[in-house]
Design an enzyme around this catalytic site. Structure first.
Site, PDB file in Angstrom:
ATOM      1  N   HIS A 182     -13.039  55.063  31.396  1.00  0.00           N
ATOM      2  CA  HIS A 182     -14.392  54.686  30.965  1.00  0.00           C
ATOM      3  C   HIS A 182     -14.555  53.161  30.982  1.00  0.00           C
ATOM      4  O   HIS A 182     -15.539  52.647  31.534  1.00  0.00           O
ATOM      5  CB  HIS A 182     -14.636  55.240  29.553  1.00  0.00           C
ATOM      6  CG  HIS A 182     -15.921  54.803  28.907  1.00  0.00           C
ATOM      7  ND1 HIS A 182     -17.021  55.633  28.813  1.00  0.00           N
ATOM      8  CD2 HIS A 182     -16.287  53.634  28.303  1.00  0.00           C
ATOM      9  CE1 HIS A 182     -17.998  54.988  28.188  1.00  0.00           C
ATOM     10  NE2 HIS A 182     -17.585  53.771  27.860  1.00  0.00           N
ATOM     11  N   GLU A 183     -13.598  52.459  30.418  1.00  0.00           N
ATOM     12  CA  GLU A 183     -13.716  50.996  30.359  1.00  0.00           C
ATOM     13  C   GLU A 183     -13.668  50.381  31.748  1.00  0.00           C
ATOM     14  O   GLU A 183     -14.382  49.404  32.024  1.00  0.00           O
ATOM     15  CB  GLU A 183     -12.622  50.396  29.461  1.00  0.00           C
ATOM     16  CG  GLU A 183     -12.709  50.807  27.990  1.00  0.00           C
ATOM     17  CD  GLU A 183     -14.050  50.530  27.336  1.00  0.00           C
ATOM     18  OE1 GLU A 183     -14.782  49.641  27.807  1.00  0.00           O
ATOM     19  OE2 GLU A 183     -14.384  51.228  26.358  1.00  0.00           O
ATOM     20  N   TYR A 243     -22.356  59.381  26.190  1.00  0.00           N
ATOM     21  CA  TYR A 243     -22.058  59.592  24.765  1.00  0.00           C
ATOM     22  C   TYR A 243     -22.154  61.088  24.444  1.00  0.00           C
ATOM     23  O   TYR A 243     -22.842  61.840  25.137  1.00  0.00           O
ATOM     24  CB  TYR A 243     -23.077  58.860  23.890  1.00  0.00           C
ATOM     25  CG  TYR A 243     -22.792  57.405  23.599  1.00  0.00           C
ATOM     26  CD1 TYR A 243     -21.915  56.651  24.361  1.00  0.00           C
ATOM     27  CD2 TYR A 243     -23.427  56.768  22.539  1.00  0.00           C
ATOM     28  CE1 TYR A 243     -21.681  55.319  24.071  1.00  0.00           C
ATOM     29  CE2 TYR A 243     -23.204  55.426  22.243  1.00  0.00           C
ATOM     30  CZ  TYR A 243     -22.330  54.714  23.015  1.00  0.00           C
ATOM     31  OH  TYR A 243     -22.109  53.384  22.727  1.00  0.00           O
TER      32      TYR A 243
HETATM   33 ZN   LIG Z   1     -18.583  52.170  27.079  1.00  0.00          ZN
END
Ligand SMILES: [Zn+2]
Length: 284
Positions: A182-183, A243
């Site tokens: 994700h990062e 999210y």
């Molecule tokens: Zn993020």
């Protein structure tokens, strides 16, 4: 005060980085105790909120937070001074940056891993996942000016897109390989999937359930005053940049629901097909 900040944020940051006042930090940040049912996506400073700041980009108001001299928005996105400069617009797509200078030249990400970072296999595994699924290549930095440094952090966080100098992926011990994927998505230039301009077609944001101080994490790029377009195919609930329904809930009730009222879970196993297509459109 807001207007003043909007015109002087770059200088404020510069001053803070030179003579950081602990009093300002103490007053500006607050501890946040979430409801037990709350889930939490990646955060630069877990369970803390920085001092809320605003700046003007493209004539619109952007809300972010200051933790000492580090500006953050949407919890895990590190803003560089360049991002906040008035003459250097922050431009985004629905899920990725459009600005050519914010993309890694020749699809090559130069990187370095801090020797003191624990569990470095999560970084190597995440890099392997990116290389197996996209044309992005990761090369160990030698003398390149622009590169990403993987290092120990208080949470999981990253800059979005190519910065042109050293930039960071910060990983606490709790950050998994999936969080690292994700990062790296941010490093490549991806924003959070729920910040698409068309997301209201697919979800409701239940502002009343969001932990106080986290509301700006749920803005679209239009609400943030940044321009761009959404990748085709609609909102991707399976995106590694999405999210979950209960992220940052203050009361155990969902912060994001589908239009039929149902909830969903986010995943951090790896890039979705849409994530891959979005990256391909950014790095053809
Ligand atoms: Zn993020």
């Amino acid at each position: 005060m807001k207007n003043k900040l909007s015109y002087s944020v770059f200088y404020t940051l510069t001053i803070l980085s030179i003579s950081c006042s602990p009093e300002v930090n103490e007053q500006g940040s607050q501890n946040v105790k979430p409801a037990s049912a709350t889930t939490r996506p990646e955060e630069a400073f877990p369970n803390q909120r920085g001092a809320l700041q605003t700046t003007k980009l493209n004539g619109q108001t952007v809300i972010y937070q200051l933790f000492g001299d580090q500006a953050v928005f949407e919890s895990d996105i590190l803003l560089s001074e360049r991002d906040l400069r008035q003459d250097d617009d922050l431009q985004v797509e629905g899920t990725g940056r459009t600005k050519a200078s914010s993309r890694w030249p020749n699809k090559i990400v130069y990187y370095s891993i801090s020797p003191s970072l624990p569990n470095q296999s999560r970084v190597l595994d995440a890099i392997a996942h990116w290389e197996a699924n996209t044309p992005i290549r990761f090369v160990q930095r030698t003398t390149q000016r622009g590169y990403v440094l993987f290092q120990t952090g208080s949470g999981c966080s990253a800059n979005v897109g190519y910065v042109g100098s050293v930039q960071y992926v910060n990983l606490a011990s709790a950050c998994t390989t999936g969080n690292t994927i994700h990062e790296i998505g941010h490093t490549i230039g991806l924003w959070h999937e729920h910040s698409r301009a068309d997301r209201d077609t697919y979800v409701d944001i239940n502002t009343g359930n969001i932990i106080t101080g986290y509301e700006s994490d749920f803005q679209t790029y239009v609400q943030r005053g940044t321009d761009g377009f959404d990748s085709p195919g609609g909102l991707d609930f399976g995106s590694v940049m999405m999210y979950g329904s209960y992220d940052f809930s203050k009361n155990g009730l969902p912060t994001i629901t589908k239009k039929d009222g149902s909830t969903f879970v986010s995943q951090r196993n790896g890039l979705s097909e849409t994530d891959i297509q979005t990256v391909l459109s950014m790095y053809p």
